[in-house]
Design a protein around this motif. Structure first.
Motif, PDB file in Angstrom:
ATOM      1  N   LEU A  67     -26.771 -42.412 -92.180  1.00 33.92           N
ATOM      2  CA  LEU A  67     -25.981 -42.918 -91.062  1.00 33.92           C
ATOM      3  C   LEU A  67     -27.149 -42.532 -89.805  1.00 33.92           C
ATOM      4  N   CYS A  68     -27.417 -41.336 -89.531  1.00 32.38           N
ATOM      5  CA  CYS A  68     -28.425 -40.934 -88.703  1.00 32.38           C
ATOM      6  C   CYS A  68     -29.568 -41.798 -88.478  1.00 32.38           C
ATOM      7  N   ALA A  69     -30.133 -42.007 -89.736  1.00 33.37           N
ATOM      8  CA  ALA A  69     -31.461 -42.757 -89.762  1.00 33.37           C
ATOM      9  C   ALA A  69     -31.292 -44.127 -89.251  1.00 33.37           C
ATOM     10  N   LEU A  70     -30.096 -44.716 -89.570  1.00 33.82           N
ATOM     11  CA  LEU A  70     -29.869 -46.264 -89.019  1.00 33.82           C
ATOM     12  C   LEU A  70     -29.577 -46.220 -87.721  1.00 33.82           C
ATOM     13  N   TRP A  71     -28.767 -44.861 -87.164  1.00 35.86           N
ATOM     14  CA  TRP A  71     -28.494 -44.947 -85.816  1.00 35.86           C
ATOM     15  C   TRP A  71     -29.838 -45.008 -84.757  1.00 35.86           C
ATOM     16  N   ILE A  72     -30.729 -44.225 -85.248  1.00 36.03           N
ATOM     17  CA  ILE A  72     -32.207 -44.191 -84.734  1.00 36.03           C
ATOM     18  C   ILE A  72     -32.871 -45.532 -84.931  1.00 36.03           C
ATOM     19  N   ALA A  73     -32.923 -46.010 -86.093  1.00 36.33           N
ATOM     20  CA  ALA A  73     -33.619 -47.167 -86.127  1.00 36.33           C
ATOM     21  C   ALA A  73     -32.866 -48.247 -85.377  1.00 36.33           C
ATOM     22  N   GLU A  74     -31.709 -48.376 -85.205  1.00 37.51           N
ATOM     23  CA  GLU A  74     -31.127 -49.495 -84.420  1.00 37.51           C
ATOM     24  C   GLU A  74     -30.949 -49.311 -82.669  1.00 37.51           C
ATOM     25  N   GLY A  75     -31.859 -48.088 -82.340  1.00 35.93           N
ATOM     26  CA  GLY A  75     -31.987 -47.878 -80.984  1.00 35.93           C
ATOM     27  C   GLY A  75     -30.902 -47.134 -80.276  1.00 35.93           C
ATOM     28  N   LEU A  76     -30.052 -46.478 -81.042  1.00 32.97           N
ATOM     29  CA  LEU A  76     -28.839 -45.853 -80.556  1.00 32.97           C
ATOM     30  C   LEU A  76     -28.982 -44.544 -79.975  1.00 32.97           C
ATOM     31  N   GLN A  77     -30.255 -43.973 -80.370  1.00 29.47           N
ATOM     32  CA  GLN A  77     -30.672 -42.446 -80.383  1.00 29.47           C
ATOM     33  C   GLN A  77     -30.857 -42.270 -79.043  1.00 29.47           C
ATOM     34  N   PRO A  78     -30.083 -41.418 -78.192  1.00 25.35           N
ATOM     35  CA  PRO A  78     -30.346 -40.940 -76.751  1.00 25.35           C
ATOM     36  C   PRO A  78     -31.617 -40.553 -76.694  1.00 25.35           C
ATOM     37  N   THR A  79     -32.313 -41.081 -75.352  1.00 21.41           N
ATOM     38  CA  THR A  79     -33.763 -40.901 -75.047  1.00 21.41           C
ATOM     39  C   THR A  79     -33.947 -39.514 -74.854  1.00 21.41           C
ATOM     40  N   CYS A  80     -33.203 -38.572 -74.336  1.00 21.55           N
ATOM     41  CA  CYS A  80     -33.376 -37.272 -74.164  1.00 21.55           C
ATOM     42  C   CYS A  80     -33.506 -36.730 -75.643  1.00 21.55           C
ATOM     43  N   ARG A  81     -32.975 -37.002 -76.733  1.00 24.91           N
ATOM     44  CA  ARG A  81     -33.330 -36.446 -78.110  1.00 24.91           C
ATOM     45  C   ARG A  81     -34.676 -36.904 -78.376  1.00 24.91           C
ATOM     46  N   ARG A  82     -34.770 -38.459 -78.063  1.00 26.19           N
ATOM     47  CA  ARG A  82     -36.113 -38.884 -78.555  1.00 26.19           C
ATOM     48  C   ARG A  82     -37.155 -38.473 -78.034  1.00 26.19           C
ATOM     49  N   ASP A  83     -37.308 -38.257 -76.834  1.00 18.73           N
ATOM     50  CA  ASP A  83     -38.260 -37.549 -76.188  1.00 18.73           C
ATOM     51  C   ASP A  83     -38.459 -35.885 -76.013  1.00 18.73           C
ATOM     52  N   GLY A  84     -37.253 -35.247 -76.610  1.00 28.52           N
ATOM     53  CA  GLY A  84     -37.032 -33.674 -76.574  1.00 28.52           C
ATOM     54  C   GLY A  84     -37.081 -33.243 -75.101  1.00 28.52           C
ATOM     55  N   VAL A  85     -36.556 -33.743 -74.276  1.00 30.05           N
ATOM     56  CA  VAL A  85     -36.159 -33.360 -72.705  1.00 30.05           C
ATOM     57  C   VAL A  85     -34.711 -33.083 -72.764  1.00 30.05           C
ATOM     58  N   PRO A  86     -34.505 -32.261 -71.553  1.00 28.33           N
ATOM     59  CA  PRO A  86     -33.070 -31.889 -71.332  1.00 28.33           C
ATOM     60  C   PRO A  86     -32.153 -33.426 -70.757  1.00 28.33           C
ATOM     61  N   HIS A  87     -31.117 -33.143 -71.211  1.00 27.83           N
ATOM     62  CA  HIS A  87     -30.099 -34.521 -70.925  1.00 27.83           C
ATOM     63  C   HIS A  87     -29.753 -34.591 -69.571  1.00 27.83           C
ATOM     64  N   ASP A  88     -30.120 -35.893 -68.790  1.00 29.31           N
ATOM     65  CA  ASP A  88     -29.599 -36.114 -67.481  1.00 29.31           C
ATOM     66  C   ASP A  88     -29.264 -37.483 -67.343  1.00 29.31           C
ATOM     67  N   GLU A  89     -28.831 -37.919 -66.054  1.00 29.42           N
ATOM     68  CA  GLU A  89     -28.254 -39.046 -65.777  1.00 29.42           C
ATOM     69  C   GLU A  89     -29.222 -40.281 -66.066  1.00 29.42           C
ATOM     70  N   HIS A  90     -30.349 -39.969 -66.296  1.00 30.61           N
ATOM     71  CA  HIS A  90     -31.335 -40.970 -66.835  1.00 30.61           C
ATOM     72  C   HIS A  90     -31.342 -41.445 -68.168  1.00 30.61           C
ATOM     73  N   CYS A  91     -30.733 -40.508 -69.003  1.00 29.90           N
ATOM     74  CA  CYS A  91     -30.583 -40.660 -70.356  1.00 29.90           C
ATOM     75  C   CYS A  91     -29.728 -42.081 -70.992  1.00 29.90           C
ATOM     76  N   ARG A  92     -30.817 -42.710 -71.779  1.00 31.80           N
ATOM     77  CA  ARG A  92     -30.000 -43.858 -72.439  1.00 31.80           C
ATOM     78  C   ARG A  92     -29.747 -43.795 -74.005  1.00 31.80           C
ATOM     79  N   GLY A  93     -28.866 -44.673 -74.404  1.00 28.50           N
ATOM     80  CA  GLY A  93     -28.221 -44.258 -75.708  1.00 28.50           C
ATOM     81  C   GLY A  93     -26.985 -43.705 -75.900  1.00 28.50           C
ATOM     82  N   VAL A  94     -26.687 -43.530 -77.143  1.00 27.57           N
ATOM     83  CA  VAL A  94     -25.107 -43.160 -77.438  1.00 27.57           C
ATOM     84  C   VAL A  94     -25.140 -41.823 -78.044  1.00 27.57           C
ATOM     85  N   HIS A  95     -24.743 -40.895 -77.341  1.00 26.55           N
ATOM     86  CA  HIS A  95     -24.304 -39.572 -77.703  1.00 26.55           C
ATOM     87  C   HIS A  95     -23.179 -39.667 -78.828  1.00 26.55           C
ATOM     88  N   TRP A  96     -22.668 -38.542 -79.721  1.00 24.87           N
ATOM     89  CA  TRP A  96     -21.427 -38.709 -80.534  1.00 24.87           C
ATOM     90  C   TRP A  96     -21.219 -37.154 -81.040  1.00 24.87           C
TER      91      TRP A  96
END
Length: 271
Positions: A67-96
């Motif tokens: 599930l997690c691998a497909l979540w990332i592959a389909e572009g749903l991973q939040p950009t803050c997790r992808r880039d390893g930066v703190p979450h802010d209003e500029h983050c894109r993606g879907v947290h869960w």
């Protein structure tokens, strides 16, 4: 579901309980979330399932990873997790978020979930008393409960504990054991009261007492369940007398005499 006759000869429905685990495929879930993202631009999804870890265990530890691998592959991973930066209003993606189990989770899977966007997990810790936990049959114990909080924090996911008091075997000592453990772990929470919801095992175990207490009017019992201020009945009003759903008697004390005589604050067991 079984239909059994009561002592009066009337038919009554009794629900049976099983351990069948059913869950959707990772592809089905990700496609559904993608549709919600594209259609409504959601940025958060909650898994309202019985337990994510139970379903993962049923798949022999493959379901959540897929599930997690497909979540990332389909572009749903939040950009803050992808880039390893703190979450802010500029983050894109879907947290869960979802649910977890102190006896079934592991740090490796939790870290994968965090990387995919999991923000918090609800843990049904329920109690930190050995006897209570043994009788619950959840496959955990006080030490596993305590360890689960630390393991979850190590992964970067926030653990949200659920605590319940008023079990059939509950005593003042067992409540104290839970309070001591929570204070030691630095957890502040508001416990739920163990409640015999219709259809549950406790409901059928204590049904006769409930019917007696409500003068045979189960609709009134259902209405009380829907009104938090009225349940549990032992603290339904701000002034005495209060009613005990275990023995159906009124009492001028919040803790019914039938409980204090046996040094317990939970309902009596029936044979």
């Amino acid at each position: 579901m079984l239909i059994e006759k009561t002592d009066s000869g009337a038919n009554d429905v009794v629900f049976t309980y099983g351990r069948n685990i059913r869950y959707h495929s990772p592809r089905y879930i990700v496609d559904m979330v993608k549709h919600l993202k594209q259609t409504y631009d959601i940025d958060y999804a909650s898994f309202i399932d019985e337990n994510l870890m139970t379903m993962d265990a049923a798949s022999r530890g493959t379901w959540l990873k897929e599930l997690c691998a497909l979540w990332i592959a389909e572009g749903l991973q939040p950009t803050c997790r992808r880039d390893g930066v703190p979450h802010d209003e500029h983050c894109r993606g879907v947290h869960w978020n979802g649910t977890s189990h102190a006896g079934l989770h592991n740090l490796e899977t939790l870290r994968i979930m965090h990387q995919a966007g999991c923000s918090h997990l609800v843990y049904g810790l329920e109690s930190f008393d050995p006897l209570i936990m043994k009788n619950l049959g959840k496959g955990s114990n006080p030490q596993k409960n305590a360890d689960s909080v630390d393991i979850c924090l190590q992964s970067g996911i926030k653990p949200i504990p659920n605590i319940i008091i008023g079990f059939p075997e509950e005593s003042f000592d067992s409540v104290r054991n839970t309070i001591v453990a929570l204070k030691k772990l630095g957890i502040t929470c508001k416990p739920h009261f163990a409640t015999p919801y219709p259809g549950s095992e406790w409901y059928y175990t204590y049904k006769d007492s409930i019917i007696e207490q409500y003068d045979g009017n189960l609709e009134a019992f259902i209405e009380d369940l829907a009104t938090p201020a009225k349940f549990p009945p032992s603290s339904a009003t701000s002034s005495p007398p209060w009613s005990c759903w275990a023995c159906s008697k009124s009492c001028t004390r919040r803790i019914c005499a039938c409980w204090t005589r046996r040094k317990s604050i939970g309902p009596r067991r029936t044979k």
